[in-house]
Scaffold this motif. Structure first.
Motif, short mmCIF file in Angstrom:
data_model
loop_
_atom_site.label_atom_id
_atom_site.label_comp_id
_atom_site.label_asym_id
_atom_site.label_seq_id
_atom_site.Cartn_x
_atom_site.Cartn_y
_atom_site.Cartn_z
N SER A 232 0.82 -1.21 0.00
CA SER A 232 0.00 0.00 0.00
C SER A 232 0.85 1.26 0.00
N VAL A 233 2.02 1.20 0.63
CA VAL A 233 2.92 2.35 0.59
C VAL A 233 3.30 2.68 -0.84
N LEU A 234 3.61 1.63 -1.63
CA LEU A 234 4.03 1.84 -3.02
C LEU A 234 2.85 2.19 -3.92
N SER A 235 1.73 1.50 -3.76
CA SER A 235 0.62 1.67 -4.70
C SER A 235 -0.32 2.81 -4.34
N GLY A 237 0.27 5.15 -1.01
CA GLY A 237 0.89 6.22 -0.25
C GLY A 237 1.81 7.10 -1.08
N LEU A 238 2.79 6.49 -1.76
CA LEU A 238 3.75 7.28 -2.53
C LEU A 238 3.10 8.06 -3.68
N PRO A 239 2.21 7.44 -4.48
CA PRO A 239 1.58 8.23 -5.55
C PRO A 239 0.82 9.45 -5.03
N LEU A 240 0.04 9.27 -3.96
CA LEU A 240 -0.71 10.41 -3.41
C LEU A 240 0.23 11.47 -2.84
N TRP A 241 1.30 11.01 -2.21
CA TRP A 241 2.25 11.95 -1.61
C TRP A 241 2.99 12.74 -2.68
N VAL A 242 3.48 12.03 -3.70
CA VAL A 242 4.22 12.70 -4.78
C VAL A 242 3.32 13.70 -5.50
N ALA A 243 2.05 13.31 -5.71
CA ALA A 243 1.12 14.21 -6.40
C ALA A 243 0.90 15.51 -5.63
N GLY A 244 1.10 15.49 -4.32
CA GLY A 244 0.90 16.69 -3.51
C GLY A 244 2.14 17.50 -3.25
N LEU A 245 3.30 17.05 -3.76
CA LEU A 245 4.54 17.79 -3.55
C LEU A 245 4.70 18.87 -4.63
N PRO A 246 4.91 20.10 -4.24
CA PRO A 246 5.03 21.18 -5.25
C PRO A 246 6.28 21.04 -6.10
N GLY A 247 6.09 21.19 -7.41
CA GLY A 247 7.23 21.19 -8.33
C GLY A 247 7.74 19.83 -8.74
N LEU A 256 9.38 5.51 -9.96
CA LEU A 256 9.54 4.83 -8.68
C LEU A 256 9.03 3.39 -8.75
N VAL A 257 7.89 3.21 -9.41
CA VAL A 257 7.32 1.87 -9.53
C VAL A 257 8.22 0.97 -10.37
N VAL A 258 8.76 1.53 -11.46
CA VAL A 258 9.65 0.75 -12.33
C VAL A 258 10.92 0.35 -11.58
N VAL A 259 11.49 1.28 -10.82
CA VAL A 259 12.69 0.97 -10.03
C VAL A 259 12.40 -0.17 -9.07
N ASN A 260 11.27 -0.09 -8.38
CA ASN A 260 10.89 -1.15 -7.44
C ASN A 260 10.73 -2.49 -8.15
N THR A 261 10.05 -2.50 -9.27
CA THR A 261 9.79 -3.75 -10.00
C THR A 261 11.08 -4.38 -10.49
N LEU A 262 11.95 -3.58 -11.08
CA LEU A 262 13.20 -4.12 -11.61
C LEU A 262 14.09 -4.68 -10.50
N LEU A 263 14.19 -3.96 -9.40
CA LEU A 263 15.02 -4.44 -8.29
C LEU A 263 14.44 -5.71 -7.68
N GLN A 361 -3.82 -7.16 4.43
CA GLN A 361 -3.09 -5.95 4.08
C GLN A 361 -3.90 -5.10 3.13
N GLY A 362 -4.55 -5.75 2.16
CA GLY A 362 -5.35 -5.00 1.21
C GLY A 362 -6.50 -4.26 1.86
N VAL A 363 -7.08 -4.88 2.90
CA VAL A 363 -8.20 -4.25 3.60
C VAL A 363 -7.71 -3.11 4.49
N VAL A 364 -6.62 -3.35 5.21
CA VAL A 364 -6.14 -2.38 6.21
C VAL A 364 -5.22 -1.33 5.60
N GLY A 365 -4.35 -1.77 4.69
CA GLY A 365 -3.29 -0.89 4.21
C GLY A 365 -3.77 0.38 3.54
N SER A 366 -4.73 0.26 2.62
CA SER A 366 -5.19 1.45 1.90
C SER A 366 -5.85 2.45 2.84
#
Length: 432
Positions: A232-235, A237-247, A256-263, A361-366
């Protein structure tokens, strides 16, 4: 490239067959999921709120039936059950393009989810039968190839989405169904013997599954579910957080998702090469909690670094590196401990309880990420870091509880095996 991909495969034999099953399955699933939102709304005409209700109902039914399906795997044998689950999934996935009313959508989606939930414990039991003491490592191979398969499948969906016709949307579901058929064929051809569990007198009785009454094992499932909030952090938390960061460009989310997947695809096997001991599983949980706590602190720090986009991007990339490490250690620890403390004669049943972790996790995480973390800004991330840190402290007591419980169970079974007929049974202490 061929040599690198070969390094992600186990030795020839049943274990490699399971890897190919995971790959084929995930190609079809990735192909479908990448276009599912458009498929449901434009392909079969469901409103977004209907899709949400359908998912909720299907998830609840799947959650309730996961353990009974694990018991079924023990009774029929893991390989036979997994073949059946793949065929079941293929049939209901192929029916999805024709579910053009909400009641039909509800029924077909629920039936499809039941197949998904039944396939997980059967697959994990089959891994144990095929890989023996290498089951954690083989699970890592399978996870690596699932990541590759999801990426391949998702990348193939775009042409069908641009066509914007019922036939194109239906092809997405039919392709996924064909992938399930191939997965069933691969499993049916595997030379792995899975013997159905025998019962005294040959009569099966309806009873509360032993795994559900195994409190230490349930605690292990909860621990895994909490650490699994990295999903849930990746799918979410991070998208919502990044969308709210100015600039900060929104395209960074995809990076970020691609980096996570490849690693995760390239390093999961190395992270899972920890052995099959309780200490190894406990240590993996501790490292996972620390890495995930660091992830949250790095994300929180971006709130005070908004004056420099370069610094924010650097912090987020470091956060994803820590997140991916935490994800891979969590997986290794969960595999190791869930296999080690599953009753050998009820492995499907125990694997079904272990597979409840991602559902929880799917129920609680989001909810935690949206209502708890994002809503409270940097403070929310710091609090979540504290939760992950606390989980590192619970790993050792949980491991000791599992060990004590397992020792009691072994003593009880050994006593029952050697006691002469009519002899009084040795009283063993109750589980803590």
């Amino acid at each position: 490239m061929g040599e690198r991909l070969a390094a992600l495969l186990p030795a020839r034999g049943p274990a490699r067959g399971l890897v190919w099953v995971a790959f084929v399955d995930s190609v079809g699933t990735g192909f479908f999921l990448a276009g599912s939102a458009v498929f449901y709304t434009r392909g079969i005409g469901m409103a977004p709120e209907q899709v949400g209700i359908g998912f909720a109902v299907a998830s609840i039914v799947g959650f309730l039936l996961t353990v009974p399906l694990g018991v079924l795997s023990d009774r029929l044998g893991a390989r036979r059950t997994l073949v059946g689950m793949h065929l079941w999934r293929a049939a209901w996935t192929a029916a999805m393009p024709f579910a053009v009313t909400f009641p039909l959508f509800l029924v077909v989606g629920t039936m499809q989810t039941i197949g998904d939930c039944g396939a997980i414990p059967a697959s994990r039991s089959l891994v144990s039968a095929a890989a023996g003491e290498e089951r954690t490592r083989v699970s890592a191979y399978m996870r690596s190839w699932r990541n590759i398969g999801f990426t391949v499948g998702a990348s193939l969906t775009a042409p069908l989405l641009t066509a914007d016709t019922w036939t194109a949307y239906a092809s997405i579901a039919f392709a996924n169904a064909v992938a399930y058929l191939f997965a069933a064929w691969f499993v049916a051809r595997m030379k792995v013997t899975t013997v159905p569990r025998r019962v005294e007198g040959g009569v099966w009785r309806v009873e509360v599954p032993r795994a559900v009454r195994d409190l230490p094992y349930l605690a292990l499932t909860v621990q895994s579910a909490l650490l699994m909030m990295h999903v849930s952090v990746l799918s979410v938390g991070l998208p919502l957080w990044v969308a709210g960061l100015p600039g900060v460009p929104a395209a960074l989310i995809s990076v970020l998702v691609v980096v996570n997947t490849l690693l995760a695809a390239s390093l999961q096997v190395r992270f899972a090469d920890i052995g099959e001991t309780t200490a190894a599983g406990r240590g993996a949980f501790v490292r996972s909690g620390l890495a995930l706590a660091l992830t949250c602190l790095l994300v929180a720090a971006t709130r005070w670094a908004t004056g420099s986009v370069v610094l924010v991007v650097a912090l987020l990339l470091l956060a994803v590196l820590a997140l991916t490490a935490g994800e891979m250690w969590e997986a290794a620890g969960s595999w190791t401990l869930s296999y080690r403390f599953a009753a050998p004669d009820r492995e499907g049943e125990y694997m079904s309880v272990a597979s409840l972790a991602p559902i929880l996790q799917g129920v609680v995480g989001s909810v935690v990420l949206t209502s708890g973390v994002i809503a409270h800004g940097a403070t929310g991330w710091v609090v979540l870091a504290g939760v992950f840190a606390v989980l590192t402290l619970t790993a050792a007591p949980l491991a000791r509880w599992l060990e004590r419980s397992s020792a009691v169970g072994r003593a009880a079974r050994a006593t029952a095996a050697v006691a002469p007929p009519g002899a009084p049974a040795l009283v063993v202490p109750e589980r803590p």
